[in-house]
Design a protein around this motif. Structure first.
Motif, mmCIF file in Angstrom:
data_model
loop_
_atom_site.group_PDB
_atom_site.id
_atom_site.type_symbol
_atom_site.label_atom_id
_atom_site.label_comp_id
_atom_site.label_asym_id
_atom_site.label_seq_id
_atom_site.Cartn_x
_atom_site.Cartn_y
_atom_site.Cartn_z
ATOM 1 N N CYS A 182 4.121 15.124 7.652
ATOM 2 C CA CYS A 182 5.087 14.911 6.585
ATOM 3 C C CYS A 182 4.315 14.671 5.298
ATOM 4 O O CYS A 182 3.210 14.099 5.329
ATOM 5 N N ALA A 183 4.860 15.112 4.183
ATOM 6 C CA ALA A 183 4.187 14.919 2.900
ATOM 7 C C ALA A 183 5.216 14.579 1.834
ATOM 8 O O ALA A 183 6.400 14.919 1.962
ATOM 9 N N SER A 184 4.764 13.921 0.778
ATOM 10 C CA SER A 184 5.664 13.622 -0.327
ATOM 11 C C SER A 184 4.908 13.720 -1.636
ATOM 12 O O SER A 184 3.668 13.639 -1.676
ATOM 13 N N SER A 185 5.668 13.930 -2.708
ATOM 14 C CA SER A 185 5.049 13.897 -4.033
ATOM 15 C C SER A 185 6.075 13.455 -5.060
ATOM 16 O O SER A 185 7.282 13.497 -4.827
ATOM 17 N N LEU A 186 5.569 13.027 -6.202
ATOM 18 C CA LEU A 186 6.402 12.343 -7.196
ATOM 19 C C LEU A 186 7.317 13.299 -7.949
ATOM 20 O O LEU A 186 8.504 13.068 -8.057
ATOM 21 N N TYR A 187 6.757 14.386 -8.465
ATOM 22 C CA TYR A 187 7.526 15.214 -9.389
ATOM 23 C C TYR A 187 8.002 16.486 -8.726
ATOM 24 O O TYR A 187 7.216 17.223 -8.168
ATOM 25 N N ARG A 188 9.245 16.791 -8.832
ATOM 26 C CA ARG A 188 9.767 18.023 -8.259
ATOM 27 C C ARG A 188 9.118 19.226 -8.921
ATOM 28 O O ARG A 188 8.813 20.209 -8.302
ATOM 29 N N GLY A 189 8.916 19.138 -10.196
ATOM 30 C CA GLY A 189 8.333 20.267 -10.914
ATOM 31 C C GLY A 189 6.840 20.367 -10.759
ATOM 32 O O GLY A 189 6.215 21.330 -11.164
ATOM 33 N N GLU A 200 0.254 17.771 -5.808
ATOM 34 C CA GLU A 200 -0.596 16.726 -5.240
ATOM 35 C C GLU A 200 0.219 15.931 -4.247
ATOM 36 O O GLU A 200 0.710 14.851 -4.526
ATOM 37 N N GLN A 201 0.368 16.499 -3.098
ATOM 38 C CA GLN A 201 1.187 15.897 -2.068
ATOM 39 C C GLN A 201 0.391 14.887 -1.254
ATOM 40 O O GLN A 201 -0.779 15.083 -0.958
ATOM 41 N N TYR A 202 1.056 13.799 -0.910
ATOM 42 C CA TYR A 202 0.478 12.770 -0.063
ATOM 43 C C TYR A 202 0.957 13.017 1.360
ATOM 44 O O TYR A 202 2.153 13.134 1.594
ATOM 45 N N HIS A 240 9.042 8.747 -4.091
ATOM 46 C CA HIS A 240 8.855 10.166 -4.374
ATOM 47 C C HIS A 240 10.145 10.944 -4.173
ATOM 48 O O HIS A 240 10.888 10.695 -3.234
ATOM 49 N N GLU A 241 10.367 11.908 -5.074
ATOM 50 C CA GLU A 241 11.541 12.773 -4.934
ATOM 51 C C GLU A 241 11.335 13.829 -3.861
ATOM 52 O O GLU A 241 12.221 14.148 -3.096
ATOM 53 N N TYR A 242 10.138 14.395 -3.855
ATOM 54 C CA TYR A 242 9.866 15.572 -3.042
ATOM 55 C C TYR A 242 9.263 15.172 -1.706
ATOM 56 O O TYR A 242 8.321 14.384 -1.653
ATOM 57 N N MET A 243 9.803 15.734 -0.625
ATOM 58 C CA MET A 243 9.227 15.526 0.708
ATOM 59 C C MET A 243 9.229 16.838 1.469
ATOM 60 O O MET A 243 10.060 17.718 1.209
ATOM 61 N N SER A 244 8.302 16.928 2.414
ATOM 62 C CA SER A 244 8.130 18.198 3.096
ATOM 63 C C SER A 244 7.570 17.965 4.490
ATOM 64 O O SER A 244 6.915 16.948 4.728
ATOM 65 N N TRP A 245 7.828 18.921 5.385
ATOM 66 C CA TRP A 245 7.242 18.909 6.717
ATOM 67 C C TRP A 245 6.378 20.148 6.909
ATOM 68 O O TRP A 245 6.773 21.257 6.531
ATOM 69 N N TYR A 246 5.206 19.938 7.523
ATOM 70 C CA TYR A 246 4.290 21.018 7.861
ATOM 71 C C TYR A 246 3.944 20.919 9.341
ATOM 72 O O TYR A 246 3.992 19.853 9.936
ATOM 73 N N GLU A 251 0.850 -1.196 0.000
ATOM 74 C CA GLU A 251 0.000 0.000 0.000
ATOM 75 C C GLU A 251 0.881 1.240 0.000
ATOM 76 O O GLU A 251 1.793 1.375 0.796
ATOM 77 N N ALA A 252 0.593 2.156 -0.941
ATOM 78 C CA ALA A 252 1.342 3.411 -1.016
ATOM 79 C C ALA A 252 1.008 4.276 0.189
ATOM 80 O O ALA A 252 -0.169 4.518 0.472
ATOM 81 N N GLN A 253 2.024 4.707 0.896
ATOM 82 C CA GLN A 253 1.723 5.506 2.067
ATOM 83 C C GLN A 253 2.933 6.290 2.559
ATOM 84 O O GLN A 253 4.067 6.002 2.217
ATOM 85 N N VAL A 254 2.614 7.285 3.391
ATOM 86 C CA VAL A 254 3.606 8.047 4.128
ATOM 87 C C VAL A 254 3.395 7.715 5.603
ATOM 88 O O VAL A 254 2.278 7.834 6.102
ATOM 89 N N THR A 255 4.441 7.271 6.256
ATOM 90 C CA THR A 255 4.325 6.905 7.668
ATOM 91 C C THR A 255 5.152 7.855 8.520
ATOM 92 O O THR A 255 6.213 8.337 8.092
ATOM 93 N N GLN A 256 4.658 8.111 9.703
ATOM 94 C CA GLN A 256 5.337 8.970 10.651
ATOM 95 C C GLN A 256 5.382 8.268 12.007
ATOM 96 O O GLN A 256 4.421 7.610 12.398
ATOM 97 N N ASN A 257 6.475 8.466 12.699
ATOM 98 C CA ASN A 257 6.595 7.946 14.057
ATOM 99 C C ASN A 257 7.401 8.909 14.921
ATOM 100 O O ASN A 257 8.376 9.494 14.455
ATOM 101 N N PRO A 258 6.967 9.071 16.174
ATOM 102 C CA PRO A 258 5.759 8.498 16.763
ATOM 103 C C PRO A 258 4.515 9.270 16.333
ATOM 104 O O PRO A 258 4.620 10.329 15.730
ATOM 105 N N ARG A 259 3.360 8.769 16.630
ATOM 106 C CA ARG A 259 2.117 9.475 16.363
ATOM 107 C C ARG A 259 1.815 10.499 17.456
ATOM 108 O O ARG A 259 1.219 11.539 17.197
#
Lengths: 115, 114
Positions: free
Chosen positions: B91-98, B102-104, B29-35, B1-9
């Motif tokens: 945390c979020a990620s997305s496929l294309y840098r450009g 549509e961040q997951y 994914h190339e792109y990742m980010s923190w919010y 399953e495609a997913q972004v996991t974070q620990n701890p919750r």
């Protein structure tokens, strides 16, 4: 100052009726807009987006309208369902910062759809 | 399953005690980010990374560090946490840098600093 504004913190709608969520922005450089939906204890999930070259984008029950002259966009949900109850975030991105992936988010609107 | 996991919750800590919140994605994914999400403020970007070893500041980077040694992982480090860093972190990620729109997003980490 807030560049993306969702002025309604909450909205209550009857099941089957239309939900309209509004979003205003101040930065004229924004050229891509998105809506995310967030349930409690989960991360936001992408819902629908629109480029500034369009004024409407539709995906099933969800339609986003963009009025560039008014710097306003809206999300229409028809018909609304109880499962749509969530917080909806409007987000925007500007071309010059696109490579950052920097999305500027609004504060969110909590939608409650009553059966 | 495609997913972004974070620990701890969930994490409760004290001022000044270093902590790391991990983020991992299995979508290549190339792109990742923190919010961070705070009441009345929406989501604000802390740091982002456009690829391995490439990171840069977002809108609210003060008090945070990140690293991107592997494509799939993007940990958020608080060297000396303070109460004003009490928040909900995503945390979020997305496929294309450009085209990172549509961040997951991951499920979130609720941090309390006392």
């Amino acid at each position: 100052d807030q560049q993306v504004k969702q002025n309604s913190p909450s909205l209550s709608v009857q099941e089957g009726r239309i939900s309209i969520l509004n979003c205003d922005y101040t930065n004229s450089m924004f050229d891509y807009f998105l809506w995310y939906k967030k349930y409690p204890a989960e991360g936001p999930t992408f819902l629908i987006s629109i480029s500034s070259i369009k004024d409407k984008n539709e995906d099933g029950r969800f339609t986003v309208f963009l009025n560039k002259s008014a710097k306003h966009l809206s999300l229409h949900i028809v018909p609304s369902q109880p499962g749509d109850s969530a917080v909806y975030f409007c987000a925007a991105s500007e071309g010059s910062r696109r490579s950052q992936g920097n999305l500027i988010f609004g504060k969110g609107t909590k939608l409650s759809v009553k059966p | 399953e495609a997913q972004v996991t974070q620990n701890p919750r969930y994490l409760i800590t004290v001022t000044g005690k270093k902590l790391t919140v991990t983020c991992s994605q299995n979508m290549n994914h190339e792109y990742m980010s923190w919010y961070r999400q705070d009441p009345g403020l929406g989501l604000r970007q802390i740091y982002y990374s456009m690829n391995v070893e490439v990171t840069d500041k977002g809108d609210v980077p003060e008090g945070y560090k990140v690293s991107r040694k592997e494509k799939r992982n993007f940990p958020l480090i608080l060297e000396s946490p303070s109460p004003n860093q009490t928040s909900l972190y995503f945390c979020a990620s997305s496929l294309y840098r450009g085209q990172p729109y549509e961040q997951y997003f991951g499920p979130g980490t609720r941090l309390t600093v006392t």
